[in-house]
Design an enzyme around this catalytic site. Structure first.
Site, PDB file in Angstrom:
ATOM      1  CG  HIS A  82      -1.978  -1.012   1.214  1.00  0.00           C
ATOM      2  ND1 HIS A  82      -3.088  -0.939   0.414  1.00  0.00           N
ATOM      3  CD2 HIS A  82      -2.093  -2.173   1.897  1.00  0.00           C
ATOM      4  CE1 HIS A  82      -3.846  -2.002   0.605  1.00  0.00           C
ATOM      5  NE2 HIS A  82      -3.254  -2.767   1.506  1.00  0.00           N
ATOM      6  CG  LEU A  83       1.351   3.640  -3.241  1.00  0.00           C
ATOM      7  CD1 LEU A  83       0.835   4.363  -4.479  1.00  0.00           C
ATOM      8  CD2 LEU A  83       2.864   3.618  -3.221  1.00  0.00           C
TER       9      LEU A  83
END
Length: 188
Positions: A82-83
């Site tokens: 995930h960013l």
């Protein structure tokens, strides 16, 4: 009871392993690998001979596990999916970065409930202490522990032992010798 050192035990163990590997659709896992039924494993897992994936392990995609390597109960290879740096966008909606491969060398022992972040390379012969969080590459033949995992000591006291051990684990396949059951003691 069937003795763990018997031929019958080895045949039944191999048959059980094959049933689980087929059920989980793990086409790139060596036939000698042990994967516990409760393990959550990405279908692209690649293992070499006699790898061991214990109870309740979680293994992310793009993972390679070398010959004779053991992942104890609760080992997780996770993260990096995930960013988290986009202002004004909840993390779950930010998308995913490029996925990184995780490589675990031969004859590595990963202790209970350890967490390995994706993209890490663990060198052959390394030992990861129980509960460690591995955030960076681990050199061959070292012991690491802690959060984050840090160097504790070398596995062997003499560096020439690394070379000798490497010749063995990278040579012809060693026939398995399964440990005898633990002796039960009664305290009076």
């Amino acid at each position: 009871m069937i003795e763990r050192t018997s031929k019958v035990y080895r045949i039944l163990r191999r048959a059980r392993n094959q049933i689980i590997i087929r059920a989980k659709k793990l086409s790139r896992v060596d036939k000698t690998t042990y994967v516990h039924a409760s393990a959550i494993v990405a279908k692209d897992l690649v293992t070499e001979e006699y790898a061991f994936v214990g109870r309740s392990c979680e293994i992310a995609p793009l993972t390679f596990i070398g010959r004779y390597t053991m992942l104890a109960t609760g080992t997780a290879i996770v993260g990096g999916d995930h960013l988290s740096t986009r202002v004004g966008v909840p993390i779950q909606f930010t998308g995913r970065p490029e996925q990184l491969a995780t490589k675990i060398g031969r004859d590595v022992w990963i202790g209970r409930n350890s967490i390995i972040l994706r993209g890490v390379t663990i060198g052959e012969g390394a030992v990861i202490a129980a509960g460690a969080v591995v955030t960076h590459d681990v050199k061959p033949y070292v012991v690491v522990a802690g959060i984050p995992a840090r160097f504790i000591k070398t596995r062997f006291s003499d560096s020439s032992d690394n070379t000798d051990h490497s010749k063995i684990i990278n040579g012809p396949i060693i026939s398995p010798i399964f440990a005898a059951p633990l002796i039960r003691y009664t305290i009076k």
